[in-house]
Design a protein around this motif. Structure first.
Motif, PDB file in Angstrom:
ATOM      1  N   ALA A 298       0.843  -1.200   0.000  1.00 34.80           N
ATOM      2  CA  ALA A 298       0.000   0.000   0.000  1.00 34.80           C
ATOM      3  C   ALA A 298       0.879   1.251   0.000  1.00 34.80           C
ATOM      4  O   ALA A 298       1.997   1.244   0.501  1.00 34.80           O
ATOM      5  N   GLY A 299       0.354   2.321  -0.598  1.00 34.63           N
ATOM      6  CA  GLY A 299       1.111   3.565  -0.624  1.00 34.63           C
ATOM      7  C   GLY A 299       0.418   4.639  -1.435  1.00 34.63           C
ATOM      8  O   GLY A 299      -0.760   4.505  -1.799  1.00 34.63           O
ATOM      9  N   VAL A 300       1.171   5.702  -1.731  1.00 28.96           N
ATOM     10  CA  VAL A 300       0.656   6.844  -2.487  1.00 28.96           C
ATOM     11  C   VAL A 300       1.424   6.954  -3.797  1.00 28.96           C
ATOM     12  O   VAL A 300       2.661   6.882  -3.810  1.00 28.96           O
ATOM     13  N   VAL A 301       0.713   7.131  -4.898  1.00 33.37           N
ATOM     14  CA  VAL A 301       1.343   7.260  -6.213  1.00 33.37           C
ATOM     15  C   VAL A 301       2.026   8.624  -6.304  1.00 33.37           C
ATOM     16  O   VAL A 301       1.387   9.664  -6.121  1.00 33.37           O
ATOM     17  N   THR A 302       3.338   8.616  -6.578  1.00 31.22           N
ATOM     18  CA  THR A 302       4.098   9.865  -6.679  1.00 31.22           C
ATOM     19  C   THR A 302       4.551  10.160  -8.108  1.00 31.22           C
ATOM     20  O   THR A 302       5.081  11.238  -8.376  1.00 31.22           O
ATOM     21  N   TRP A 303       4.367   9.194  -9.025  1.00 25.23           N
ATOM     22  CA  TRP A 303       4.681   9.414 -10.440  1.00 25.23           C
ATOM     23  C   TRP A 303       3.795   8.494 -11.261  1.00 25.23           C
ATOM     24  O   TRP A 303       3.660   7.316 -10.954  1.00 25.23           O
TER      25      TRP A 303
ATOM     26  N   GLU B 254      -0.192   0.775 -20.366  1.00 26.31           N
ATOM     27  CA  GLU B 254      -1.252   1.688 -19.908  1.00 26.31           C
ATOM     28  C   GLU B 254      -1.126   1.905 -18.406  1.00 26.31           C
ATOM     29  O   GLU B 254      -0.832   0.969 -17.659  1.00 26.31           O
ATOM     30  N   LEU B 255      -1.330   3.134 -17.981  1.00 27.37           N
ATOM     31  CA  LEU B 255      -1.272   3.483 -16.562  1.00 27.37           C
ATOM     32  C   LEU B 255      -2.687   3.548 -15.996  1.00 27.37           C
ATOM     33  O   LEU B 255      -3.551   4.203 -16.572  1.00 27.37           O
ATOM     34  N   LYS B 256      -2.917   2.879 -14.871  1.00 23.33           N
ATOM     35  CA  LYS B 256      -4.258   2.806 -14.281  1.00 23.33           C
ATOM     36  C   LYS B 256      -4.451   3.742 -13.093  1.00 23.33           C
ATOM     37  O   LYS B 256      -5.548   3.822 -12.545  1.00 23.33           O
ATOM     38  N   VAL B 257      -3.393   4.428 -12.687  1.00 19.32           N
ATOM     39  CA  VAL B 257      -3.470   5.327 -11.532  1.00 19.32           C
ATOM     40  C   VAL B 257      -2.876   6.677 -11.906  1.00 19.32           C
ATOM     41  O   VAL B 257      -2.186   6.812 -12.917  1.00 19.32           O
ATOM     42  N   LYS B 258      -3.155   7.658 -11.054  1.00 17.20           N
ATOM     43  CA  LYS B 258      -2.597   9.007 -11.262  1.00 17.20           C
ATOM     44  C   LYS B 258      -1.929   9.469  -9.976  1.00 17.20           C
ATOM     45  O   LYS B 258      -2.151   8.899  -8.902  1.00 17.20           O
ATOM     46  N   VAL B 259      -1.109  10.506 -10.095  1.00 14.12           N
ATOM     47  CA  VAL B 259      -0.376  11.027  -8.947  1.00 14.12           C
ATOM     48  C   VAL B 259      -1.363  11.445  -7.848  1.00 14.12           C
ATOM     49  O   VAL B 259      -2.362  12.110  -8.117  1.00 14.12           O
ATOM     50  N   GLY B 260      -1.063  11.034  -6.633  1.00 19.64           N
ATOM     51  CA  GLY B 260      -1.921  11.339  -5.490  1.00 19.64           C
ATOM     52  C   GLY B 260      -2.876  10.232  -5.116  1.00 19.64           C
ATOM     53  O   GLY B 260      -3.461  10.253  -4.027  1.00 19.64           O
ATOM     54  N   ASP B 261      -3.057   9.239  -5.999  1.00 18.77           N
ATOM     55  CA  ASP B 261      -3.943   8.115  -5.687  1.00 18.77           C
ATOM     56  C   ASP B 261      -3.353   7.270  -4.557  1.00 18.77           C
ATOM     57  O   ASP B 261      -2.139   7.081  -4.471  1.00 18.77           O
ATOM     58  N   ILE B 262      -4.242   6.762  -3.713  1.00 20.39           N
ATOM     59  CA  ILE B 262      -3.838   5.821  -2.667  1.00 20.39           C
ATOM     60  C   ILE B 262      -4.128   4.416  -3.169  1.00 20.39           C
ATOM     61  O   ILE B 262      -5.253   4.115  -3.576  1.00 20.39           O
TER      62      ILE B 262
END
Length: 293
Positions: free
Chosen positions: A209-214, A242-250
């Motif tokens: 678990a964590g926070v997306v930073t890039w 393909e990227l499924k998350v964006k910066v700031g997502d948990i």
């Protein structure tokens, strides 16, 4: 309660008899006797009203007692179940036992060993006392559950942020961490992560678990996802289609964060996986084979 029911009738009968006798003997005039009878009748009605009110209050207290007992049983069952499914010590949260209490014995005046309540004979507790004791037990159980919930949450958070496992659901390790021949130049070069080859379009998952930073293209990496897990750890997942998350997502452990591809400096579909500890890369193999908490 039967005494309250019989009391107004006894008072009415004896009052009427006494008023008649006093009137016959000339001690009390007839008007005074009738006034006395009216007072007794009013008192009888008041007593009946008190009895009715007392019955209603007793019924309400009995219902409240049953509700509190049912709530206590539910709390005990929930607490025992939580202890069973957690890794916590059951001895610390024994929901089948009464709460442990104690303290010096005090007399009614608040002095130790003085005269007062200690010398009095035991009397059956009032319903209000029973309700108070039950409420105290419920409060004790709720406090235990709050502590248990905090401990379980802390354990869950620690487990989720613990970096461990593979970043793919299907595939195989195609290149290890360390020195290797560069696939494009053939020269000896440093490989700061491990590669997992697989089928184009396969899921790439977060190992903790964590926070997306890039979450964007990055030179050499192609489409890259970086996740900060706290405690000095972060992971990178590169060459994504393909990227499924964006910066700031948990993200949680096991969440799909990207789709496997071959973007950037890549010879085929795979994910380049890096682990950083305190700002420096470390061998991901130690974390891939780590036993989850």
């Amino acid at each position: 309660m039967g005494f309250l029911f019989a009391l107004p009738f006894a008072m009415g009968a004896s009052g009427y008899w006494l008023a008649e006798r006093l009137a016959d003997e000339g001690i009390l005039d007839l008007n005074a006797a009738k006034a006395w009878e009216r007072d007794l009748s009013m008192q009888r009605q008041e007593l009946q009203q008190i009895r009715k009110q007392t019955d209603q209050e007793l019924e309400a207290l009995t219902l409240k007692l049953a509700e509190l007992q049912a709530k206590l049983l539910r709390l005990d069952a929930l607490g025992e179940r939580l202890v069973d499914v957690s890794d916590l010590q059951g001895e610390e949260f024994d929901f089948s036992a009464l709460p442990a209490v104690g303290g010096p014995e005090l007399a009614a005046g608040g002095t130790i060993g003085g005269p007062g309540v200690l010398g009095e004979a035991y009397q059956s507790p009032e319903i209000s006392q029973v309700l108070d004791q039950l409420a105290e037990r419920i409060n004790s159980r709720e406090q235990q559950l709050e502590v248990l919930d905090d401990l379980m949450s802390a354990n869950k958070l620690s487990s989720d942020t613990f970096v461990a496992g593979r970043p793919i659901t299907k595939g195989w390790m195609s290149s290890r961490y360390g020195k290797r021949s560069d696939p494009f130049t053939g020269r000896l070069a440093w490989h700061a992560g491990v590669d997992f080859a697989g089928k184009m379009g396969s899921d790439i998952v977060s190992v903790a678990a964590g926070v997306v930073t890039w979450s964007a293209p990055r030179y050499g990496y192609g489409n890259l996802v970086e996740v900060n897990h706290g405690n000095g750890y972060k992971t990178r997942y590169a060459h994504c289609k393909e990227l499924k998350v964006k910066v700031g997502d948990i993200v949680r452990k096991g969440d799909v964060i990207a789709i496997m591809g071959s973007t950037g400096r890549s010879t085929g579909p795979h994910v380049h996986f890096e682990v950083y500890k305190n700002g420096r890369t470390v061998d991901p193999a130690a974390y891939i084979h780590r036993k989850p908490r």
